[in-house]
Design an enzyme around this catalytic site. Structure first.
Site, PDB file in Angstrom:
ATOM      1  N   SER A   1      -4.430   2.860  -8.687  1.00  0.00           N
ATOM      2  CA  SER A   1      -5.031   4.207  -8.661  1.00  0.00           C
ATOM      3  C   SER A   1      -5.801   4.427  -9.951  1.00  0.00           C
ATOM      4  CB  SER A   1      -3.915   5.247  -8.554  1.00  0.00           C
ATOM      5  OG  SER A   1      -4.362   6.522  -8.929  1.00  0.00           O
TER       6      SER A   1
ATOM      7  N   LYS B   1       1.798   3.303 -11.096  1.00  0.00           N
ATOM      8  CA  LYS B   1       0.535   2.617 -10.822  1.00  0.00           C
ATOM      9  C   LYS B   1       0.099   1.753 -12.016  1.00  0.00           C
ATOM     10  CE  LYS B   1      -0.102   4.048  -6.610  1.00  0.00           C
ATOM     11  NZ  LYS B   1      -0.060   3.118  -5.473  1.00  0.00           N
TER      12      LYS B   1
ATOM     13  N   ALA C   1       2.946   6.219 -14.175  1.00  0.00           N
ATOM     14  CA  ALA C   1       3.791   5.116 -14.666  1.00  0.00           C
ATOM     15  C   ALA C   1       3.877   4.014 -13.608  1.00  0.00           C
ATOM     16  CB  ALA C   1       5.184   5.646 -14.998  1.00  0.00           C
TER      17      ALA C   1
ATOM     18  N   ASN D   1       0.799  -1.220   0.000  1.00  0.00           N
ATOM     19  CA  ASN D   1       0.000   0.000   0.000  1.00  0.00           C
ATOM     20  C   ASN D   1       0.838   1.280   0.000  1.00  0.00           C
ATOM     21  OD1 ASN D   1      -2.436   1.772   0.976  1.00  0.00           O
ATOM     22  ND2 ASN D   1      -0.882   1.980   2.580  1.00  0.00           N
TER      23      ASN D   1
ATOM     24  N   TYR E   1       3.871   9.001 -11.046  1.00  0.00           N
ATOM     25  CA  TYR E   1       2.867   8.258 -10.274  1.00  0.00           C
ATOM     26  C   TYR E   1       2.053   7.370 -11.217  1.00  0.00           C
ATOM     27  CZ  TYR E   1      -1.023   7.670  -6.917  1.00  0.00           C
ATOM     28  OH  TYR E   1      -1.984   7.162  -6.070  1.00  0.00           O
TER      29      TYR E   1
HETATM   30  P1  NDP Z   1      -0.736   8.384   2.866  1.00  0.00           P
HETATM   31  O1  NDP Z   1       0.236   9.431   2.454  1.00  0.00           O
HETATM   32  O2  NDP Z   1      -1.621   8.618   4.037  1.00  0.00           O
HETATM   33  O3  NDP Z   1       0.009   6.999   3.120  1.00  0.00           O
HETATM   34  C1  NDP Z   1       1.139   6.599   2.432  1.00  0.00           C
HETATM   35  C2  NDP Z   1       1.934   5.693   3.336  1.00  0.00           C
HETATM   36  O4  NDP Z   1       3.073   5.210   2.619  1.00  0.00           O
HETATM   37  C3  NDP Z   1       2.442   6.409   4.591  1.00  0.00           C
HETATM   38  O5  NDP Z   1       2.029   5.697   5.738  1.00  0.00           O
HETATM   39  C4  NDP Z   1       3.962   6.372   4.452  1.00  0.00           C
HETATM   40  O6  NDP Z   1       4.562   6.114   5.704  1.00  0.00           O
HETATM   41  C5  NDP Z   1       4.185   5.211   3.476  1.00  0.00           C
HETATM   42  N1  NDP Z   1       5.406   5.403   2.715  1.00  0.00           N
HETATM   43  C6  NDP Z   1       5.665   6.354   1.780  1.00  0.00           C
HETATM   44  N2  NDP Z   1       6.912   6.235   1.324  1.00  0.00           N
HETATM   45  C7  NDP Z   1       7.473   5.188   1.987  1.00  0.00           C
HETATM   46  C8  NDP Z   1       8.751   4.578   1.966  1.00  0.00           C
HETATM   47  N3  NDP Z   1       9.750   5.025   1.189  1.00  0.00           N
HETATM   48  N4  NDP Z   1       8.981   3.524   2.791  1.00  0.00           N
HETATM   49  C9  NDP Z   1       8.013   3.063   3.615  1.00  0.00           C
HETATM   50  N5  NDP Z   1       6.770   3.605   3.669  1.00  0.00           N
HETATM   51  C10 NDP Z   1       6.513   4.652   2.869  1.00  0.00           C
HETATM   52  O7  NDP Z   1      -1.573   8.095   1.536  1.00  0.00           O
HETATM   53  P2  NDP Z   1      -2.897   7.240   1.227  1.00  0.00           P
HETATM   54  O8  NDP Z   1      -3.351   6.470   2.389  1.00  0.00           O
HETATM   55  O9  NDP Z   1      -3.823   8.165   0.542  1.00  0.00           O
HETATM   56  O10 NDP Z   1      -2.327   6.258   0.099  1.00  0.00           O
HETATM   57  C11 NDP Z   1      -2.116   4.874   0.304  1.00  0.00           C
HETATM   58  C12 NDP Z   1      -1.997   4.202  -1.052  1.00  0.00           C
HETATM   59  O11 NDP Z   1      -3.235   4.365  -1.764  1.00  0.00           O
HETATM   60  C13 NDP Z   1      -0.900   4.768  -1.952  1.00  0.00           C
HETATM   61  O12 NDP Z   1      -0.277   3.734  -2.665  1.00  0.00           O
HETATM   62  C14 NDP Z   1      -1.664   5.660  -2.900  1.00  0.00           C
HETATM   63  O13 NDP Z   1      -1.005   5.816  -4.123  1.00  0.00           O
HETATM   64  C15 NDP Z   1      -2.957   4.886  -3.042  1.00  0.00           C
HETATM   65  N6  NDP Z   1      -4.087   5.687  -3.511  1.00  0.00           N
HETATM   66  C16 NDP Z   1      -4.637   6.679  -2.726  1.00  0.00           C
HETATM   67  C17 NDP Z   1      -5.725   7.399  -3.191  1.00  0.00           C
HETATM   68  C18 NDP Z   1      -6.387   8.469  -2.391  1.00  0.00           C
HETATM   69  O14 NDP Z   1      -7.338   9.076  -2.897  1.00  0.00           O
HETATM   70  N7  NDP Z   1      -5.997   8.726  -1.166  1.00  0.00           N
HETATM   71  C19 NDP Z   1      -6.290   7.141  -4.508  1.00  0.00           C
HETATM   72  C20 NDP Z   1      -5.640   6.089  -5.233  1.00  0.00           C
HETATM   73  C21 NDP Z   1      -4.593   5.394  -4.732  1.00  0.00           C
HETATM   74  P3  NDP Z   1       5.878   6.938   6.229  1.00  0.00           P
HETATM   75  O15 NDP Z   1       5.548   8.378   6.114  1.00  0.00           O
HETATM   76  O16 NDP Z   1       6.046   6.431   7.634  1.00  0.00           O
HETATM   77  O17 NDP Z   1       6.979   6.522   5.360  1.00  0.00           O
END
Ligand code: NDP
Length: 245
Positions: free
Chosen positions: A135, A152, A150, A83, A148
Site C-alpha cells: 500500500s 504493509k 506497520a 491480497n 495498517y
Molecule cells: P476488500 O475489503 O474488498 O477485500 C479484502 C478481502 O480480504 C476480502 O475479500 C476479505 O474477504 C478478505 N479478508 C479480510 N480479512 C480476512 C481474513 N481474516 N481471512 C480471510 N480473508 C480475509 O479490499 P480491497 O480489495 O480494497 O483490498 C485488497 C488488498 O489491497 C488489501 O490487502 C488492501 O490492503 C490492499 N490495498 C487496497 C487499496 C485500495 O485503494 N483499495 C490500496 C492499497 C492497498 P472476507 O470478507 O470473505 O473475509
C-alpha cells in the site's frame, strides 16, 4: 497443463479483479476468504476455472491444513497472491492492543504463514510465483492507520527477504503497492472524508482513483513467465501517487 493459483481475499475488490484476469487467462484460481456466501457468488461469476476454500486467515493454525487440502484436490500450486487485508482508521491514542494485533495478524503474520506453507510445495515442484499486496501506507506517513502502515511496511520488507531466500528454490516473490483504488475498502476510508479524498486526488498525477482491473493487469504480468527475471520488486500501481508533487 493449466496453472493453479491461490488468491487470498479473492472474492471482492482487487482480489476479485485479479481472479477475473487469471480465470480469463485459463488459470485455475482458488479464492480464500471468510465469507462463504461472498466466495460462492464470486465463483458463480468467475465460472469453471474458479473454486474457493473458506478460511479465516487470522486463525493462523488453520492455514497449513487448508493449503494441504488445496494440494490434495489440485496436486500443485503455481501462484500465490497474498491480497487479503483489513484496515481500521482510528486515532493512535485510542487504538487498542487487540485491534492493532488483529490487523498485524490478518495482513502480515498470515502472509508469512501461508507463504511458508505454499513455498514448501513450490520447492518440491521446482518453482512458483508469489505476489504480495502492499500500500502507499508503506511509502509515506498516513495518519490514523498505524497498524495498517506497520503491516504493509512489513510486507515490503518480507517481499525482499523472501525473494532472496526463495530464489534458489525457483520461487519469485514480488509485490504490488496499489495507490488509491476504487473498492469497498477505499470507499470506507475516503467517501466519508472529503478532505482526504481531495488530498489523494491532488497528489495523483493521473487525477483519478484506480480501477481494480488495472491492478489485476500488473498482477498477471508479475506472476507470468513474461516476468521470469523479475523478483523482489515493489511495483506501485498508483497513477503516479507515490511520486506526485
Ligand atoms: P476488500 O475489503 O474488498 O477485500 C479484502 C478481502 O480480504 C476480502 O475479500 C476479505 O474477504 C478478505 N479478508 C479480510 N480479512 C480476512 C481474513 N481474516 N481471512 C480471510 N480473508 C480475509 O479490499 P480491497 O480489495 O480494497 O483490498 C485488497 C488488498 O489491497 C488489501 O490487502 C488492501 O490492503 C490492499 N490495498 C487496497 C487499496 C485500495 O485503494 N483499495 C490500496 C492499497 C492497498 P472476507 O470478507 O470473505 O473475509
Amino acid at each position: 497443463m493449466k496453472k493453479t493459483a491461490i488468491i487470498t481475499g479473492g472474492a471482492s475488490g482487487i482480489g476479485l479483479a485479479i481472479a477475473k484476469k487469471f480465470t480469463d487467462e485459463g488459470i485455475i484460481t482458488i479464492l480464500v476468504g471468510r465469507d462463504v456466501k461472498k466466495l460462492k457468488h464470486a465463483c458463480s461469476v468467475l465460472g469453471e476455472n474458479s473454486d474457493f476454500f473458506q478460511c479465516d486467515l487470522s486463525d493462523i493454525k488453520s492455514i497449513p491444513e487448508m493449503v494441504q487440502r488445496i494440494i490434495d484436490k489440485y496436486g500443485k500450486i503455481d501462484i500465490l497472491v497474498n491480497n487479503a487485508g483489513i484496515n481500521l482508521k482510528k486515532n493512535i491514542l485510542e487504538l487498542t492492543d487487540e485491534e492493532y494485533q488483529n490487523i498485524i495478524l490478518t495482513n502480515q503474520t498470515s502472509t508469512f504463514c501461508i507463504t511458508r506453507a505454499v513455498a514448501g510445495f513450490m520447492h518440491e515442484q521446482c518453482g512458483g510465483a508469489v505476489l504480495n499486496i502492499s500500500s502507499m501506507a508503506a511509502i509515506y506517513g498516513i495518519p490514523y492507520v498505524i497498524a495498517y502502515t506497520a503491516s504493509k511496511s512489513a510486507i515490503e520488507g518480507m517481499t525482499r527477504a523472501m525473494a532472496v531466500e526463495l530464489a534458489e528454490m525457483g520461487i519469485r516473490v514480488n509485490c504490488i503497492a496499489p495507490g488509491f483504488i476504487r473498492t469497498n475498502m477505499s470507499s470506507v476510508a475516503l467517501d466519508k472524508d472529503a478532505a482526504r479524498k481531495q488530498k489523494v486526488l491532488s497528489r495523483t498525477p493521473l487525477g483519478r482513483l484506480g480501477k481494480p482491473a488495472e491492478v489485476a493487469n500488473a498482477a498477471y504480468f508479475l506472476v507470468s513467465d513474461e516476468a521470469s527475471f523479475i523478483t523482489g520488486v515493489i511495483l506501485p500501481v498508483d497513477g503516479g501517487n507515490s511520486i506526485g508533487f
